[in-house]
Design a protein around this motif. Structure first.
Motif, short mmCIF file in Angstrom:
data_model
loop_
_atom_site.label_atom_id
_atom_site.label_comp_id
_atom_site.label_asym_id
_atom_site.label_seq_id
_atom_site.Cartn_x
_atom_site.Cartn_y
_atom_site.Cartn_z
N ALA A 87 115.09 -23.04 111.35
CA ALA A 87 116.01 -22.01 110.86
C ALA A 87 116.39 -22.31 109.40
N ASP A 88 116.69 -23.58 109.16
CA ASP A 88 117.09 -23.97 107.80
C ASP A 88 115.95 -23.70 106.81
N TYR A 89 114.75 -24.09 107.24
CA TYR A 89 113.60 -23.91 106.36
C TYR A 89 113.39 -22.43 106.04
N GLY A 90 113.43 -21.58 107.09
CA GLY A 90 113.21 -20.16 106.91
C GLY A 90 114.23 -19.55 105.94
N ARG A 91 115.47 -19.95 106.11
CA ARG A 91 116.53 -19.41 105.25
C ARG A 91 116.30 -19.83 103.79
N LYS A 92 115.98 -21.11 103.59
CA LYS A 92 115.80 -21.62 102.23
C LYS A 92 114.58 -20.98 101.56
N GLU A 93 113.49 -20.83 102.32
CA GLU A 93 112.27 -20.25 101.73
C GLU A 93 112.54 -18.83 101.23
N VAL A 94 113.46 -18.13 101.89
CA VAL A 94 113.71 -16.75 101.50
C VAL A 94 114.77 -16.66 100.40
N THR A 95 115.77 -17.54 100.48
CA THR A 95 116.85 -17.42 99.50
C THR A 95 116.61 -18.26 98.25
N THR A 133 116.19 -10.33 106.01
CA THR A 133 117.34 -10.28 105.11
C THR A 133 117.86 -8.85 105.14
N ASP A 134 119.09 -8.66 105.60
CA ASP A 134 119.59 -7.28 105.66
C ASP A 134 120.17 -6.87 104.32
N ASP A 135 120.60 -5.61 104.23
CA ASP A 135 121.02 -5.08 102.93
C ASP A 135 122.25 -5.78 102.38
N ALA A 136 123.01 -6.39 103.29
CA ALA A 136 124.20 -7.10 102.84
C ALA A 136 123.86 -8.53 102.41
N GLY A 137 122.57 -8.90 102.54
CA GLY A 137 122.17 -10.24 102.12
C GLY A 137 122.26 -11.26 103.24
N ASN A 138 122.54 -10.83 104.46
CA ASN A 138 122.59 -11.78 105.57
C ASN A 138 121.17 -12.10 106.03
N VAL A 139 120.94 -13.37 106.27
CA VAL A 139 119.60 -13.82 106.65
C VAL A 139 119.60 -14.25 108.10
N THR A 140 118.65 -13.73 108.89
CA THR A 140 118.48 -14.22 110.26
C THR A 140 117.04 -14.69 110.45
N THR A 144 111.71 -8.12 105.61
CA THR A 144 111.25 -9.04 106.65
C THR A 144 110.09 -9.87 106.11
N ARG A 145 110.16 -11.19 106.32
CA ARG A 145 109.03 -12.03 105.90
C ARG A 145 108.59 -12.92 107.06
N ASN A 146 107.29 -13.06 107.17
CA ASN A 146 106.73 -13.94 108.19
C ASN A 146 106.28 -15.25 107.55
N LEU A 147 106.77 -16.35 108.07
CA LEU A 147 106.46 -17.66 107.49
C LEU A 147 105.97 -18.60 108.59
N ILE A 148 105.27 -19.64 108.15
CA ILE A 148 104.93 -20.71 109.09
C ILE A 148 105.84 -21.89 108.76
N CYS A 149 106.51 -22.39 109.77
CA CYS A 149 107.40 -23.52 109.52
C CYS A 149 106.57 -24.77 109.22
N ILE A 150 107.00 -25.55 108.24
CA ILE A 150 106.20 -26.70 107.80
C ILE A 150 106.80 -28.02 108.27
N ASN A 151 107.86 -27.98 109.05
CA ASN A 151 108.54 -29.23 109.37
C ASN A 151 107.78 -30.15 110.30
#
Lengths: 430, 487, 131
Positions: C38-46, C21-28, C3-10
């Motif tokens: 949502a897009d930003y959060g996903r990209k920052e993590v992946t 990010t769950d063990d199967a690599g799915n990001v929510t 789990t990561r906590n981010l501040i959205c920059i948009n």
């Protein structure tokens, strides 16, 4: 010597955009006077990206953004005198303004112009104005000075750095200096929130694990010859240092990013009245000051957050100057409504509107005095509300705007004023 | 072998040097800092006192009045700014008026002319922005303001032109009589040198006790008394025209508010006795006190227009008077010690007095080719349009403005660097031509002045300092200078 | 699971994002107000990426350095490598905006390009000769 139609004081983003739009509106004899050795102003040292999204729909660096305007000015054959310092502006009431300037080549220049656009930009608040106690060693720089040294001259101002103020220039320099091998130990911010963009907090500080200390300030500066450290203290709700919270951080450099001040010494000489809130000229809907034929735009008018807005505003100033020169907007009814900021709104630009002289719509920019959430902005003419605007969150660092409609002001009488105010927690879920 | 070595290039050291340069003597001035005017002389109230404050019969009273009277001619001869703006000592209670009268009487005894007490409506006429609670004031028409930097620099330059040598960045570590005491003194420096001289003048400011105590059994004790100041923007400069004192207390003349010769407004000083002779740091408490007390005299003082603050150390001797002249048990060792207020005012007269004593001791003859005048650096900001044109014609560098706040040109900066005892640092340039002294406090001009210093002095960019060794402004370059390519 | 906590920059809202990010690599992504968040959060993590801007040494130019940027965003983890490449680079004036000063910087596929014009310094002393 024949007077110029228009002299633009300053060849930064505001001056360039103003001159370009004036030329495109048909003004013939234009001259830009620029004190630096190239046009583009402070953009030349802002080598980071993030400029131009609104203007060009793409992300440019500062120099790239500047070049687009410089090329345009060149293509329009607008002359620009570089390395030229304007020393004095005078208006004897005859409608022709005297401009005294100086440079190496021409010596003393005594020019005249029918119209002047003020575009001198702003300067940074220095240490003295912040009243930071302590010694007066080498190693105290404003963030902008450090930016110039690093980005244009290839010099490093220090190795271990503390930054006071979390304005965008400070944040950008934190990253820049880190990438150049310096250790940025902390960014201290007096307020409980940062004045910088979230994007810069993330990409300039968090990416490099630089701590941001909110509600902190520098309460002592150590080192007689070169900075050896600073004392940081936490501050209370009134920004007063809290005894017992002092921590000393060793460093060789203190960078200051504590606000920008419009540079209006020349405007003052010309008799332009200045707003105590913005530090810039008070202007009407045409961005014209109280001195007829003198317009202002960019950071000399009020400090902007995005250069795109500077360009847009400056283009309007250029256009209005062109109209002034054609004497199109000399108007009959000519009464002026003040725009009064209230309840959380710090200032507006323009400060007055002549309904007869405005176009169908008028962009009004403003800033708020603190961070507000779930708020509504009310615009009223006298007692009549003519517009509302909802904002989920609003902060002092971000310039706001609203559009006044001429139709809404049709009923205005000379004794009216336009009031802009803010109400927080309109849904009661703070 | 020197005839005279002067320790300290502050205002008194330089005044003595200038007066000694009238004689056929080999004179050397040793200064631990990188420039003249780096200690007490650079951080004080910049006031030429009328002379009513000192106790009659003291050296302070005598030399203050003498020095004050010399200022008009001296400032003309040496071309430095001095304005006789008049000073006011204000009191806030009827009950204090006898104290003002006492002060006036003291002034009369000291030979101060034109003193009078002003009351009622006349107060506001004289100085409209004074506090309403001022009940009476002592008007001292002979009080003045000066630029202490330019005064000291002018004295030094004139001495240098007349043959005086100056050596900076040189600390005196020990003074001893020569083996044959008739021959004079040995001066040891931190560079490992031993210099011999027939006479020594101890003008070492807060360190003057240290040097005296090396050679004399009549010990001195100098306490550094810190004074903090705030300097306000020129926009505030017209708020008042006179120098405004409050009734003096035991530690000094209290917080004053004064215009400066350059058009700024200055408020200060505090008075705090310390032990550290280098503690020229300001404090939050001190700066707050300055504004608070300044506002007692001038309530509309705009604290937000502060452009800088600074602190200086007064060299306060235990006996509370100047110590001037040959130490009784150290022939050829002349003290110029305990020079706190009114030291700046007294300096020209002290210079004449001590130079005469030294010259008599050495039986020195006057020079026939002494040049007593000096021309300052052209001041483009204050020049008329015609004068500016002429200057630029003579040298285009006078058309290139470097410091925008104070309108200082490249020509002036180059001039400041190239003249005798010229500027070697950013602060040295600032003191001579005011580049960086304005409201942006060198934010814009510092990189440009650094470049000019580097070029003119032909030094590495990293060797440019704020105020001498240890205060280097830059720590490196971002990209190595590799000249591995050819055109 | 991570789990990561981010501040959205948009935008100035600065939403606090929680990215799991769950063990199967799915990001929510949660905490976002809009799709951009949502897009930003996903990209920052992946695959977090950044544009790098800096300067490159110029010889014989009007300025000692020219400002540069990467032509596209590069993986965040490659910033140091790209900076090292930029640091060891030097070019000769003239340099024009858009000039590619280093192709494929540190294997990122992005070019280092100039963002400013640096003209050649006119030779300081005009050569004189006897006639």
């Amino acid at each position: 010597m024949k007077p110029y139609d228009l002299i633009v004081i300053g060849g930064g983003p505001a001056g360039l955009a103003a001159a370009i739009s004036a030329r495109e509106a048909g003004v013939k004899e234009i001259l830009i006077l620029e004190r630096d050795n190239e046009p583009g102003g402070i953009l030349n040292q802002c080598i980071h990206n993030g400029f131009g999204l609104h203007t060009f729909g793409e992300e440019l660096t500062g120099p790239e953004y500047a070049i687009r305007f410089i090329e345009q000015a060149k293509a329009l054959q607008i002359p620009c005198k570089l390395n030229t310092m304007v020393l004095d502006l005078q208006d004897d009431g005859s409608g022709v303004k005297q401009v005294t300037a100086m440079n190496r080549q021409d010596g003393l220049l005594e020019l005249t112009a029918r119209c002047i656009i003020l575009a001198m930009g702003c300067r940074e608040r220095p240490r003295g104005a912040l009243n930071i106690p302590g010694f007066r060693p080498a190693g105290v720089y404003t963030a902008g000075t450090a930016q110039r040294l690093v980005n244009m001259e290839g010099r490093m101002p220090g190795k271990e750095i503390v930054i006071l103020g979390s304005g965008d220039i400070g944040l950008i320099m934190a990253r820049r200096l880190t990438l150049e091998g310096a250790k940025v130990k902390a960014v201290a911010e007096l307020m409980p929130y940062s004045g910088g963009l979230a994007r810069n907090i993330v990409q300039c500080l968090e990416d490099y694990q630089i701590p941001l200390l909110l509600s902190h300030t520098v309460t002592d500066l150590h080192g007689k010859d070169r900075v050896t450290g600073v004392t940081l203290s936490q501050v209370d709700a009134n920004s007063r240092p809290i005894p017992g919270t002092e921590q000393e951080i060793s460093c060789d450099t203190l960078l200051l990013s504590c606000g920008l001040l419009p540079e209006n010494e020349l405007s003052d000489k010309l008799g332009v009245s200045l707003s105590p809130v913005t530090g810039g000229p008070e202007v009407n809907e045409s961005l014209e000051t109280n001195v007829p034929g003198v317009f202002a735009c960019g950071n000399v008018l009020h400090v902007h957050d995005l250069v795109d807005y500077v360009s847009e505003e400056a283009a309007r100033a250029g256009l209005h100057a062109a109209q002034y020169l054609k004497e199109k907007k000399r108007d009959s009814r000519d009464f002026s409504l003040p725009i009064c900021p209230k309840d959380g709104i710090r200032y507006t630009v323009p400060q007055t509107v002549r309904p007869d002289c405005m176009d169908d719509t008028l962009l009004v920019r403003f800033r708020v005095g603190a961070v507000y959430s779930d708020c509504r902005i009310f615009v009223s003419l006298g007692d009549t509300c003519i517009q509302t605007l909802y904002k989920k969150k609003i902060a002092p660092g971000e310039m706001q705007q609203l559009t006044l409609k001429k139709a809404d002001l049709a009923a205005a009488s000379p004794s009216d004023s336009i009031i802009i105010r803010l109400e927080e927690n309109v849904h009661g879920n703070a | 072998m020197y005839d005279v070595i002067i320790i300290g290039a502050g205002v008194t050291g330089c005044a003595i040097a200038r007066e000694l340069s009238r004689y056929q003597l080999r004179v050397l001035v040793l200064e631990k800092e990188e420039d003249v005017c780096c200690g007490t002389s650079k951080a004080n109230s910049a006031i030429i006192h009328a002379g009513h404050d000192a106790t009659p019969g003291t050296q302070k009273a005598k030399f203050n009045v003498l020095g004050n009277a010399m200022m008009d001619e001296l400032s003309q001869e040496l071309d430095f700014p001095f304005v006789r703006n008049g000073s006011l000592v204000v009191c806030f209670e009827e009950a204090q008026i006898p104290k003002l009268e006492e002060l006036m009487e003291r002034g009369r005894q000291n030979g101060v002319e034109g003193l009078r007490i002003v009351r009622g409506e006349q107060i506001q006429k004289l100085e409209p922005n004074l506090s309403d609670s001022v009940t009476a004031l002592l008007f001292c028409p002979t009080g003045g303001i000066v630029c202490p930097f330019l005064m000291t620099i002018a004295l030094a330059e004139n001495a240098a032109v007349n043959g005086t040598q100056f050596r900076f960045d040189t600390k005196v570590t020990q003074i001893r009589p020569t083996d044959n005491p008739q021959e004079g003194w040995q001066i040891f420096t931190d560079a490992g040198e031993v210099l011999t001289t027939r006479c020594v003048v101890n003008a070492a400011g807060v360190y003057a006790d240290v040097f005296n105590n090396m050679v004399s059994a009549r010990k001195l004790s100098i306490t550094p008394r810190r004074g903090e100041y705030q300097l306000l923007d020129k926009k505030a400069g017209a708020l008042i025209s006179h120098t405004i004192f409050q009734l003096p207390g035991p530690k000094g003349k209290g917080i004053l508010v004064t215009p400066t010769v350059h058009g700024n407004l200055m408020v200060g000083p505090t008075a705090q006795d310390l032990t550290d002779k280098e503690a020229v740091n300001t404090t939050a408490a001190g700066l707050a006190e300055v504004m608070e007390k300044g506002r007692q005299s001038v309530p509309s003082l705009p604290g937000r227009m502060t452009i800088t603050s600074f602190a200086g150390l007064r060299a306060s001797e235990a006996e509370k008077d100047f110590v001037l002249g040959e130490a009784p048990d150290a022939p050829g060792f002349f003290n110029c010690a305990g020079i706190d207020s009114p030291g700046l005012s007294a300096a020209p007269a002290i210079g004449v007095y001590l130079a005469k004593q030294v010259a008599q001791t050495l039986r020195a003859e006057k020079k026939t080719d002494f040049c007593g005048t000096r021309k300052g650096i052209p001041n483009v900001a204050q020049a008329t349009l015609q004068e500016r044109k002429a200057l630029i014609q003579q040298d285009p560098a006078y058309g290139n403005v470097i410091c925008r706040c104070e309108t200082v040109t490249e020509g002036e900066i180059i001039n400041a660097i190239r003249r005798p005892c010229g500027a070697r640092s950013l602060d040295g340039v600032k003191r001579r031509v005011r580049a960086g002294m304005g409201r942006c406090q060198s934010g814009f001009c510092a990189p440009k002045v650094m470049e000019i210093l580097q070029r003119e002095r032909d030094i590495d960019p990293l060797a440019v300092t704020k105020h001498g060794p240890g205060s280097e402004l830059l720590t490196g370059t971002t990209r190595e200078d590799r000249e591995d390519e050819t055109v | 699971m991570e789990t990561r906590n981010l501040i959205c920059i948009n935008c100035p809202l600065g939403c606090s994002l929680t990215v799991v990010t769950d063990d199967a690599g799915n990001v929510t992504v949660s905490g976002n107000t809009c799709q951009k968040g949502a897009d930003y959060g996903r990209k920052e993590v992946t695959n977090p990426t950044r544009i790098v801007t800096s300067t490159v040494r110029v010889h014989h130019g009007r300025l000692p350095v020219v400002s540069v940027k990467t032509s596209s965003d590069i993986p965040k983890g490659k910033i140091r490598a790209v900076m090292d490449a930029i640091r060891s680079l030097s070019v000769s004036a003239p340099v024009a905006v858009g000039d590619i000063l280093l192709p494929d910087a540190a294997g990122t596929g992005a070019n280092v390009i100039a963002t400013k014009n640096v003209e050649k310094l006119a030779s300081e002393i005009q050569g004189s000769y006897d006639t």
